[in-house]
Design a protein around this motif. Structure first.
Motif, mmCIF file in Angstrom:
data_model
loop_
_atom_site.group_PDB
_atom_site.id
_atom_site.type_symbol
_atom_site.label_atom_id
_atom_site.label_comp_id
_atom_site.label_asym_id
_atom_site.label_seq_id
_atom_site.Cartn_x
_atom_site.Cartn_y
_atom_site.Cartn_z
ATOM 1 N N SER B 144 -2.273 12.636 86.545
ATOM 2 C CA SER B 144 -1.333 13.129 87.557
ATOM 3 C C SER B 144 0.081 12.565 87.389
ATOM 4 C CB SER B 144 -1.773 12.851 88.996
ATOM 5 O OG SER B 144 -3.072 13.251 89.186
ATOM 6 N N THR B 145 0.302 11.808 86.338
ATOM 7 C CA THR B 145 1.675 11.391 86.053
ATOM 8 C C THR B 145 2.488 12.629 85.649
ATOM 9 O OG1 THR B 145 1.073 9.172 85.358
ATOM 10 C CG2 THR B 145 3.090 10.085 84.409
ATOM 11 N N ILE B 146 3.720 12.665 86.171
ATOM 12 C CA ILE B 146 4.561 13.806 85.833
ATOM 13 C C ILE B 146 5.691 13.347 84.916
ATOM 14 C CG2 ILE B 146 6.208 15.485 86.756
ATOM 15 C CD1 ILE B 146 4.285 15.542 89.249
ATOM 16 N N VAL B 147 5.876 14.072 83.850
ATOM 17 C CA VAL B 147 6.930 13.726 82.893
ATOM 18 C C VAL B 147 7.852 14.933 82.740
ATOM 19 C CG1 VAL B 147 7.456 12.921 80.562
ATOM 20 C CG2 VAL B 147 5.302 12.252 81.650
ATOM 21 N N TYR B 148 9.135 14.680 82.894
ATOM 22 C CA TYR B 148 10.131 15.705 82.584
ATOM 23 C C TYR B 148 10.693 15.376 81.223
ATOM 24 C CZ TYR B 148 9.971 16.911 87.535
ATOM 25 O OH TYR B 148 9.555 17.303 88.777
ATOM 26 N N LEU B 149 10.732 16.359 80.389
ATOM 27 C CA LEU B 149 11.280 16.134 79.054
ATOM 28 C C LEU B 149 12.614 16.848 78.938
ATOM 29 C CD1 LEU B 149 8.174 16.605 76.752
ATOM 30 C CD2 LEU B 149 9.371 14.475 77.271
ATOM 31 N N ASN B 150 13.580 16.110 78.473
ATOM 32 C CA ASN B 150 14.893 16.717 78.303
ATOM 33 C C ASN B 150 14.953 17.453 76.970
ATOM 34 O OD1 ASN B 150 17.433 17.496 78.881
ATOM 35 N ND2 ASN B 150 18.276 15.392 79.080
ATOM 36 N N SER B 151 15.924 18.262 76.858
ATOM 37 C CA SER B 151 16.144 19.124 75.706
ATOM 38 C C SER B 151 15.792 18.453 74.380
ATOM 39 C CB SER B 151 17.628 19.512 75.716
ATOM 40 O OG SER B 151 18.000 20.043 74.480
ATOM 41 N N GLY B 152 14.883 19.056 73.637
ATOM 42 C CA GLY B 152 14.550 18.584 72.303
ATOM 43 C C GLY B 152 13.702 17.337 72.258
ATOM 44 N N SER B 153 13.248 16.860 73.419
ATOM 45 C CA SER B 153 12.463 15.620 73.426
ATOM 46 C C SER B 153 10.984 15.916 73.222
ATOM 47 C CB SER B 153 12.653 14.875 74.741
ATOM 48 O OG SER B 153 14.022 14.612 74.942
ATOM 49 N N THR B 154 10.329 14.923 72.684
ATOM 50 C CA THR B 154 8.915 15.097 72.368
ATOM 51 C C THR B 154 8.099 14.027 73.070
ATOM 52 O OG1 THR B 154 9.516 15.930 70.207
ATOM 53 C CG2 THR B 154 7.248 15.221 70.484
ATOM 54 N N LEU B 155 6.991 14.447 73.637
ATOM 55 C CA LEU B 155 6.066 13.492 74.244
ATOM 56 C C LEU B 155 4.709 13.656 73.587
ATOM 57 C CD1 LEU B 155 5.713 11.388 76.605
ATOM 58 C CD2 LEU B 155 4.678 13.275 77.882
ATOM 59 N N ARG B 156 4.187 12.525 73.129
ATOM 60 C CA ARG B 156 2.827 12.540 72.586
ATOM 61 C C ARG B 156 1.926 11.784 73.546
ATOM 62 N NH1 ARG B 156 1.116 13.018 67.451
ATOM 63 N NH2 ARG B 156 0.124 10.997 67.430
ATOM 64 N N PHE B 157 0.846 12.406 73.919
ATOM 65 C CA PHE B 157 -0.050 11.773 74.897
ATOM 66 C C PHE B 157 -1.494 12.221 74.633
ATOM 67 C CE2 PHE B 157 -0.623 15.663 77.353
ATOM 68 C CZ PHE B 157 0.491 16.408 76.963
ATOM 69 N N PRO B 158 -2.463 11.370 75.007
ATOM 70 C CA PRO B 158 -3.865 11.754 74.792
ATOM 71 C C PRO B 158 -4.283 12.839 75.784
ATOM 72 C CG PRO B 158 -3.760 9.638 75.868
ATOM 73 C CD PRO B 158 -2.353 10.018 75.556
ATOM 74 N N GLU B 159 -5.198 13.633 75.354
ATOM 75 C CA GLU B 159 -5.713 14.705 76.203
ATOM 76 C C GLU B 159 -6.223 14.139 77.529
ATOM 77 O OE1 GLU B 159 -9.160 16.934 74.678
ATOM 78 O OE2 GLU B 159 -7.644 18.437 74.156
ATOM 79 N N SER B 160 -6.812 12.966 77.415
ATOM 80 C CA SER B 160 -7.348 12.337 78.621
ATOM 81 C C SER B 160 -7.222 10.831 78.450
ATOM 82 C CB SER B 160 -8.812 12.734 78.787
ATOM 83 O OG SER B 160 -9.506 11.725 79.464
ATOM 84 N N PHE B 161 -7.013 10.150 79.571
ATOM 85 C CA PHE B 161 -6.922 8.681 79.516
ATOM 86 C C PHE B 161 -8.279 8.040 79.780
ATOM 87 C CE2 PHE B 161 -2.589 9.923 80.881
ATOM 88 C CZ PHE B 161 -1.899 9.418 79.805
ATOM 89 N N LYS B 162 -9.305 8.868 79.899
ATOM 90 C CA LYS B 162 -10.638 8.396 80.267
ATOM 91 C C LYS B 162 -11.096 7.295 79.319
ATOM 92 C CE LYS B 162 -14.675 10.664 82.153
ATOM 93 N NZ LYS B 162 -15.469 11.871 82.067
ATOM 94 N N GLY B 163 -11.502 6.198 79.901
ATOM 95 C CA GLY B 163 -12.057 5.118 79.115
ATOM 96 C C GLY B 163 -11.042 4.258 78.399
ATOM 97 N N MET B 164 -9.761 4.525 78.636
ATOM 98 C CA MET B 164 -8.741 3.691 77.992
ATOM 99 C C MET B 164 -8.353 2.563 78.932
ATOM 100 S SD MET B 164 -6.353 6.670 76.405
ATOM 101 C CE MET B 164 -5.392 5.710 75.269
ATOM 102 N N LYS B 165 -8.075 1.406 78.325
ATOM 103 C CA LYS B 165 -7.634 0.260 79.112
ATOM 104 C C LYS B 165 -6.219 0.486 79.624
ATOM 105 C CE LYS B 165 -9.765 -4.138 77.906
ATOM 106 N NZ LYS B 165 -9.791 -5.140 76.839
ATOM 107 N N THR B 166 -5.432 1.154 78.813
ATOM 108 C CA THR B 166 -4.057 1.445 79.199
ATOM 109 C C THR B 166 -3.793 2.920 78.935
ATOM 110 O OG1 THR B 166 -3.358 0.852 76.979
ATOM 111 C CG2 THR B 166 -3.202 -0.863 78.650
ATOM 112 N N ARG B 167 -2.775 3.410 79.635
ATOM 113 C CA ARG B 167 -2.401 4.811 79.419
ATOM 114 C C ARG B 167 -1.192 4.813 78.488
ATOM 115 N NH1 ARG B 167 -1.485 6.219 85.546
ATOM 116 N NH2 ARG B 167 -1.054 4.001 85.607
ATOM 117 N N ASN B 168 -1.432 5.134 77.258
ATOM 118 C CA ASN B 168 -0.360 5.048 76.269
ATOM 119 C C ASN B 168 0.214 6.425 75.947
ATOM 120 O OD1 ASN B 168 -1.408 2.485 76.231
ATOM 121 N ND2 ASN B 168 -1.348 2.293 74.007
ATOM 122 N N VAL B 169 1.535 6.520 75.984
ATOM 123 C CA VAL B 169 2.191 7.749 75.526
ATOM 124 C C VAL B 169 3.375 7.357 74.640
ATOM 125 C CG1 VAL B 169 1.523 9.065 77.575
ATOM 126 C CG2 VAL B 169 3.748 7.908 77.516
#
Lengths: 206, 354
Positions: B144-169
């Motif tokens: 449920s984290t919301i990310v706005y990406l500005n023009s030309g920006s790229t965000l890489r994130f896991p499909e799901s954070f399930k079972g991760m100790k941290t939420r890494n993007v």
């Protein structure tokens, strides 16, 4: 014997495990035999006897009044077995009574027979050690007298002497349950039948 | 008659009796026994008793051999002797057992039932979203984290954070993060050689590759900034602060009580300049419109700009900037290169020659 038993009871009250193990080793097997003669199931017999030993350990502090350990244990085994039979709705399977016997399978008879067996087990344990050994080899381990002679490193005659001495001792100890006794506790009709049977066998020898 | 009595004495009658129970007697032995039985009723009774004893004892026979030693050990395990232990010790061990069980379950749960990036080599499915030049994108992550990406920006994130100790993007470019609070799993943004660790806040990161600074503006809460390779220590940022990270010098520079509007105005499609120098303007426009902007002469460096642009094309923005300052511009259309790609459009800024 009395001295040894009161010594063991005393040690038991002090939670001496070796005393407990000693008692267990001395009586477990024959108590299983006795229990099996009532419940006719060797696994149940074992677990019932073990339960008796568990209770025995738990009550070890309050056994001061006991002079003889084995009668206490046999009575415990008898009671636990009779309760087990009642619970399991099993009938005491008196296999040694012929089916056509005119003997009523009365509760009193059952109890008297169980009592006889109880006294019998105790009497065996009270036999002189060599007599006991020879008798148990012969009756419980199904060894021939020859085999017993080899095992005990005595003559064949020696074995027969030990067994006959055992029988004499047992007869004295169990007199009231035996057909030869005038006031024995097992019901008359049963006794009569037993005597008849035995006589038949004896006469067949003649 | 005499010989028989001799026989009785020699072969003890009781030995014959015992033999009679277990084996076939010889003829002369049978004779001796029957003589003895007939001689008195007490003899017969004795024999009957022996026979009864003999038969009764067979009821004690067991078909299987009982191992007394094993039975004793079993008994010891099941109940008795172990109870020698004090009741308190027993109680403690019971409590300990319960805790042990709980720990065991949690270990099993953590180790086997959930996957962790640190524990598993399994590649995690990563998704990547890139905002088209000139536009802004809004992404909602699985937590449920919301990310706005500005023009030309790229965000890489896991499909799901399930079972991760941290939420890494990972972020390339500029993004505004409104992180869903989850104290047990920090949210970590990797951008331009720094890591931003947060629990639940909103902040803006401007980490376009071409920029001289990586700018982090914190709207709410607390975040922690670290260099990429370390996760402890680092710099704490608080509300309304802006941090400028100089990647080449590896320095953090924090400004307090900043009006954050110009850092987050882009979310609403606004470009906001407030007394910004030409470098800031160029960086902003370059990333926003995907163009190359060059300064034609050194004088422009002194210029400062203020203004708000909402969803306006590049020409419009440049027009307004040139109208309000002593600057002019020239746009060169994209050129086809040797390998059939196109260069970015190029804009050259110059001082107006009046």
């Amino acid at each position: 014997m009395e001295n040894i038993d009161s010594f063991l009871v005393n040690e038991l009250a002090n939670s001496n495990l070796r005393a407990y193990e000693n008692i267990f080793n001395a009586h477990y097997l024959n108590l299983c035999r006795f229990a099996n003669s009532i419940v006719h199931d060797e696994d149940s017999a074992q677990s019932l006897v073990q339960q008796v030993f568990v209770n025995f350990w738990e009550n070890r502090k309050s056994l001061g009044h006991i002079e003889h350990i084995l009668p206490y244990l046999t009575t415990s085994v008898r009671n636990i077995c009779l309760n087990f039979i009642k619970r399991e709705k099993r009938n005491v399977d008196l296999t040694f009574v012929p089916m056509d016997a005119q003997v009523e399978n009365t509760t009193e008879n059952q109890i008297n027979i169980a009592e006889f067996e109880e006294k019998y087990i105790i009497a065996i344990s009270l036999l002189p050690s060599k007599c006991k050994l020879a008798f148990e080899y012969s009756r419980f381990e199904n060894l021939t007298n020859k085999e017993i002679a080899q095992k005990m490193n005595i003559t064949l005659k020696g074995v027969e002497a030990l067994i006959s001495r055992s029988l004499k001792n047992l007869r004295i100890a169990l007199e009231e349950y035996l057909p030869g006794s005038k006031n024995n506790k097992i019901s008359n009709s049963f006794l009569f039948l037993l005597i008849k049977m035995v006589r038949q066998k004896v006469y067949s020898l003649l | 008659m005499k010989s028989i009595e001799m026989n009785i004495e020699d072969n003890n009658i009781y030995e014959i009796i015992v033999r009679s129970f277990s084996e076939q007697l010889k003829a002369d032995e049978t004779e001796v026994l029957s003589k003895w039985l007939k001689s008195s009723s007490s003899n017969a009774n004795e024999y009957l008793d022996f026979q009864e004893l003999w038969n009764t004892s067979s009821r004690f026979q067991l078909s299987s051999k009982i191992d007394v030693k094993a039975a004793y050990n079993k008994l010891k395990r099941v109940s008795g002797s172990e109870r020698k232990k004090s009741a308190i010790l027993l109680q403690i061990s019971r409590i300990a057992a319960v805790f042990l069980l709980a720990v065991l379950f949690s270990v099993i749960y953590n180790k086997f039932l959930t996957e962790k990036p640190g524990y598993t080599n399994e590649p995690r499915t990563m998704q990547q979203i890139k905002a088209v030049y000139g536009t802004q994108s809004r992404v909602q992550l699985s937590d449920s984290t919301i990310v706005y990406l500005n023009s030309g920006s790229t965000l890489r994130f896991p499909e799901s954070f399930k079972g991760m100790k941290t939420r890494n993007v990972e972020l390339i470019g500029e993004g505004f993060f409104s992180v869903k609070k989850d104290a047990s799993r920090p949210f970590i943004v990797s951008a331009n050689n720094i890591k931003i660790k947060v629990l639940g806040t909103s902040f803006n990161i401007d980490a376009y590759p071409g920029n001289s600074f990586c700018t982090i503006a914190l709207v709410e809460g607390v975040i922690q900034l670290n260099h990429n390779n370390t996760m402890d220590g680092g710099i704490k940022m608080e509300k309304s602060q802006v941090c400028f990270y100089n990647a080449s010098e590896n320095t953090f520079n924090i400004k307090h009580n900043v009006d954050l509007n110009k850092y987050i105005a882009w979310i609403e499609g606004k470009i906001l300049f407030s007394n910004d120098n030409i470098n800031a303007v160029i960086e902003k426009l370059e990333s926003w419109y995907n163009v190359d902007i060059e300064m034609g002469d050194k004088n422009i460096e002194k210029f400062r700009f203020t203004g708000t642009f909402i969803n306006e094309p590049l020409e419009q923005v440049l027009n307004i900037l040139s109208l309000t300052s002593n600057m002019q511009y020239k746009i060169y259309s994209a050129q086809r290169t040797d390998n059939n790609t196109y260069t970015k459009r190029k804009i050259i800024l110059k001082t107006k020659h009046l």
